[in-house]
Design an enzyme around this catalytic site. Structure first.
Site, PDB file in Angstrom:
ATOM      1  N   VAL A 115      -6.838 -21.814   7.097  1.00 14.53           N
ATOM      2  CA  VAL A 115      -7.657 -22.506   8.090  1.00 14.53           C
ATOM      3  C   VAL A 115      -7.030 -22.508   9.481  1.00 14.53           C
ATOM      4  O   VAL A 115      -7.684 -22.167  10.461  1.00 14.53           O
ATOM      5  CB  VAL A 115      -7.964 -23.949   7.646  1.00 14.53           C
ATOM      6  CG1 VAL A 115      -8.794 -24.671   8.689  1.00 14.53           C
ATOM      7  CG2 VAL A 115      -8.685 -23.951   6.311  1.00 14.53           C
ATOM      8  N   GLY A 141       0.308  -8.240  20.921  1.00 16.93           N
ATOM      9  CA  GLY A 141       0.164  -8.384  19.485  1.00 16.93           C
ATOM     10  C   GLY A 141      -0.699  -9.555  19.060  1.00 16.93           C
ATOM     11  O   GLY A 141      -0.795  -9.850  17.860  1.00 16.93           O
ATOM     12  N   GLU A 150      -5.946  -7.504  17.554  1.00 21.53           N
ATOM     13  CA  GLU A 150      -5.906  -6.235  16.842  1.00 21.53           C
ATOM     14  C   GLU A 150      -6.485  -5.121  17.716  1.00 21.53           C
ATOM     15  O   GLU A 150      -7.175  -5.372  18.706  1.00 21.53           O
ATOM     16  CB  GLU A 150      -6.719  -6.343  15.548  1.00 21.53           C
ATOM     17  CG  GLU A 150      -6.260  -7.418  14.594  1.00 21.53           C
ATOM     18  CD  GLU A 150      -4.944  -7.080  13.914  1.00 21.53           C
ATOM     19  OE1 GLU A 150      -4.546  -5.896  13.935  1.00 21.53           O
ATOM     20  OE2 GLU A 150      -4.312  -7.999  13.365  1.00 21.53           O
ATOM     21  N   LYS A 205     -13.433 -20.101   9.110  1.00 23.61           N
ATOM     22  CA  LYS A 205     -12.626 -21.322   9.132  1.00 23.61           C
ATOM     23  C   LYS A 205     -13.510 -22.554   9.317  1.00 23.61           C
ATOM     24  O   LYS A 205     -13.246 -23.606   8.717  1.00 23.61           O
ATOM     25  CB  LYS A 205     -11.594 -21.226  10.252  1.00 23.61           C
ATOM     26  CG  LYS A 205     -10.558 -20.140  10.013  1.00 23.61           C
ATOM     27  CD  LYS A 205      -9.657 -19.935  11.219  1.00 23.61           C
ATOM     28  CE  LYS A 205      -8.615 -18.863  10.957  1.00 23.61           C
ATOM     29  NZ  LYS A 205      -7.766 -18.592  12.143  1.00 23.61           N
ATOM     30  N   LYS A 249      -9.318 -16.656   4.362  1.00 25.65           N
ATOM     31  CA  LYS A 249     -10.453 -17.504   4.761  1.00 25.65           C
ATOM     32  C   LYS A 249     -11.795 -16.806   4.560  1.00 25.65           C
ATOM     33  O   LYS A 249     -12.783 -17.440   4.174  1.00 25.65           O
ATOM     34  CB  LYS A 249     -10.322 -17.964   6.210  1.00 25.65           C
ATOM     35  CG  LYS A 249     -10.308 -16.873   7.276  1.00 25.65           C
ATOM     36  CD  LYS A 249      -8.918 -16.513   7.649  1.00 25.65           C
ATOM     37  CE  LYS A 249      -8.842 -15.513   8.781  1.00 25.65           C
ATOM     38  NZ  LYS A 249      -7.447 -15.151   9.092  1.00 25.65           N
ATOM     39  N   GLU A 298      -3.909 -23.714   2.319  1.00 31.03           N
ATOM     40  CA  GLU A 298      -3.639 -24.332   3.628  1.00 31.03           C
ATOM     41  C   GLU A 298      -3.572 -23.303   4.748  1.00 31.03           C
ATOM     42  O   GLU A 298      -4.064 -23.540   5.855  1.00 31.03           O
ATOM     43  CB  GLU A 298      -2.318 -25.110   3.561  1.00 31.03           C
ATOM     44  CG  GLU A 298      -1.979 -25.875   4.822  1.00 31.03           C
ATOM     45  CD  GLU A 298      -2.898 -27.057   5.070  1.00 31.03           C
ATOM     46  OE1 GLU A 298      -3.736 -26.960   6.002  1.00 31.03           O
ATOM     47  OE2 GLU A 298      -2.792 -28.062   4.354  1.00 31.03           O
ATOM     48  N   GLY A 315      -3.328 -21.639  10.185  1.00 30.10           N
ATOM     49  CA  GLY A 315      -1.935 -21.208  10.188  1.00 30.10           C
ATOM     50  C   GLY A 315      -0.999 -22.311   9.752  1.00 30.10           C
ATOM     51  O   GLY A 315      -1.146 -22.887   8.680  1.00 30.10           O
ATOM     52  N   ARG A 319       0.827  -1.211   0.000  1.00 33.18           N
ATOM     53  CA  ARG A 319       0.000   0.000   0.000  1.00 33.18           C
ATOM     54  C   ARG A 319       0.857   1.255   0.000  1.00 33.18           C
ATOM     55  O   ARG A 319       0.478   2.265  -0.586  1.00 33.18           O
ATOM     56  CB  ARG A 319      -0.918   0.003   1.225  1.00 33.18           C
ATOM     57  CG  ARG A 319      -1.988  -1.063   1.208  1.00 33.18           C
ATOM     58  CD  ARG A 319      -2.845  -0.979   2.449  1.00 33.18           C
ATOM     59  NE  ARG A 319      -3.878  -2.012   2.472  1.00 33.18           N
ATOM     60  CZ  ARG A 319      -4.699  -2.227   3.497  1.00 33.18           C
ATOM     61  NH1 ARG A 319      -4.600  -1.481   4.581  1.00 33.18           N
ATOM     62  NH2 ARG A 319      -5.604  -3.184   3.431  1.00 33.18           N
ATOM     63  N   GLY A 322       0.185 -15.617  13.306  1.00 33.44           N
ATOM     64  CA  GLY A 322       1.507 -15.010  13.348  1.00 33.44           C
ATOM     65  C   GLY A 322       2.193 -15.092  12.001  1.00 33.44           C
ATOM     66  O   GLY A 322       1.885 -15.953  11.175  1.00 33.44           O
TER      67      GLY A 322
END
Length: 433
Positions: A133, A188, A191, A206, A106, A130, A135, A47, A304
């Protein structure tokens, strides 16, 4: 090594995207050895071109997403920008220009899966997901390939690390919801606007993908019954402990006896003896029951940058191998047409908590309400409500046998209307007992 490089365009240079780019750039020789051809990262859509991105060559950065996915010779597009728009349009354009796609989106797949997989099949390209769903946890391929010869009966899991961290802190350290949420944000895990996680939207998307894979029926995210964790109170945590349970936000997909499927996300009490009960912190886990394979458990980091990037690059290697051989991976077999059962038809066990007048006959009256609604009560506990001096009230904790949700809701409504019930009646589903 034979062959021209496979050209890769990356949409998204955020936490996950930057990790994916570094893996491609720093481990190019290893990846080429696994694929049989080298990968060439030809562009990274961001961005803001002015934001520092250590380790990423400025020459690869661009804000022109459409230009990248429609560029001549792009073999694979990796979509990590999230959301519905413009991600859907960019993926469709990449496919129409002959590129295979790897995504972690997702929400998009749960909402527009039919269109996207149809477009991939029409264009003769791959669509792998993969990372969308759980991580780093490999679950898409086990469900779609390893267990494809079996009949899956239940898929139940903890698929959101933020909510699992919050509930774990409430359980282990006695925190209230708001305190645990602030700590998750500071670390962290959550959000600034945690709505997608704490209200169950992320887990519902998910759950739709898991149900689609498990039961070979396309399930949309808006078909999933969804409840978040904002209403979970310390009393619920303490009550669960008294039952030998912990509270988890679960994604549950079950094949019912009548051929319908139940797909839902909600807080639930899980017995300490169940494998999912021991999943702590920001970890995810998915529990599968299959007719022949029995009970299987998949556990690992669910979110993460690094864990998610690992799953993305795993898909990238698979798609690149297919591309090198001139083939596409197996098409998802959506040959069933199971209906998603209304929540009222779902059966499970329930924990019910209510505050009543502490006087003779009240317990018998409460039991009578349950009986009128054909709900069998397994256990009842009564404790003083702990109110002001002279407050003659008590807390009743009831654990039911399996009951239909519609019957339970009618029972709760009748209890709430009773003059002997002094506060809102609360209930929580019990799974795995």
């Amino acid at each position: 090594m034979d062959g021209e490089p496979l050209r890769v365009g990356l949409l998204g240079g955020g936490t996950v995207g930057s990790q994916v780019a570094r893996l491609i750039l720093e481990h190019g020789d290893d990846l080429a050895a696994r694929i049989g051809r080298p990968l060439e990262l030809v562009g990274i859509v961001v961005r803001n071109l002015d934001r520092p991105r250590p380790g990423l060559p400025a020459s690869l950065l661009t804000t022109d997403a459409e230009g990248l996915v429609t560029r001549e010779g792009i073999d694979i597009a990796i979509e990590l920008i999230g959301g519905i728009d413009p991600a859907q349009d960019l993926i469709l354009k990449a496919m129409s220009h002959g590129a295979s796609v790897v995504t972690a989106n997702k929400a998009l797949l749960a909402a527009k899966g039919d269109e996207l997989f149809g477009a991939a099949q029409h264009a003769g390209v791959d669509l792998y997901y993969e990372a969308a769903v759980a991580g780093a946890i490999p679950i898409v391929r086990p469900l779609s390939e390893s267990l494809v010869g079996d009949e899956i009966q239940v898929v139940m899991g903890i698929v959101n690390g933020t909510t699992n961290y919050i509930l774990d802190k409430m359980t282990a350290e006695g925190m209230d919801y708001q305190t645990a949420l602030v700590q998750a944000q500071d670390l962290g895990y959550a959000e600034a606007d945690p709505t997608a996680d704490v209200e169950g939207h992320d887990a519902a998307a998910k759950a739709a993908l898991l149900a689609s894979l498990a039961f070979h029926t396309r399930v949309r995210g808006d078909q999933v019954h969804r409840e978040g964790i904002t209403g979970v109170a310390p009393q619920d945590i303490r009550a669960a402990r008294g039952l030998g349970c912990v509270v988890k936000l679960l994604a549950v997909a079950k094949l019912l006896d009548d051929g319908q499927i139940s797909v839902r996300v909600h807080p639930a009490m899980v017995p300490n003896t169940h494998p999912l009960a021991s999943v702590k912190g920001a970890y995810n886990a998915i529990f599968v029951e299959a007719a022949a394979a029995g009970r299987l458990m998949f556990l690992g980091p669910g979110a993460g940058g690094a864990p998610t990037a690992s799953a993305v690059v795993g898909d990238l290697v698979t798609v690149a191998r297919n591309r090198s051989r001139g083939v596409v991976g197996p098409v998802q077999p959506m040959y069933n047409d199971h209906e998603v059962a209304p929540m009222g038809l779902v059966t499970t066990r329930y924990f019910v908590r209510l505050r009543v007048q502490d006087e003779p006959g009240v317990l018998a009256g409460v039991a009578g309400v349950f009986a009128r609604h054909h709900i069998s009560v397994q256990d009842v506990q009564q404790t003083p409500a702990g109110g002001k001096a002279g407050d003659a009230s008590a807390e009743l904790y009831l654990l039911t046998h399996e009951a239909k949700e519609a019957d339970l809701l009618e029972c709760v409504a009748d209890l709430q209307a009773s003059p002997q019930v002094q506060a809102a009646v609360r209930f929580m589903r019990v799974e795995g007992m």
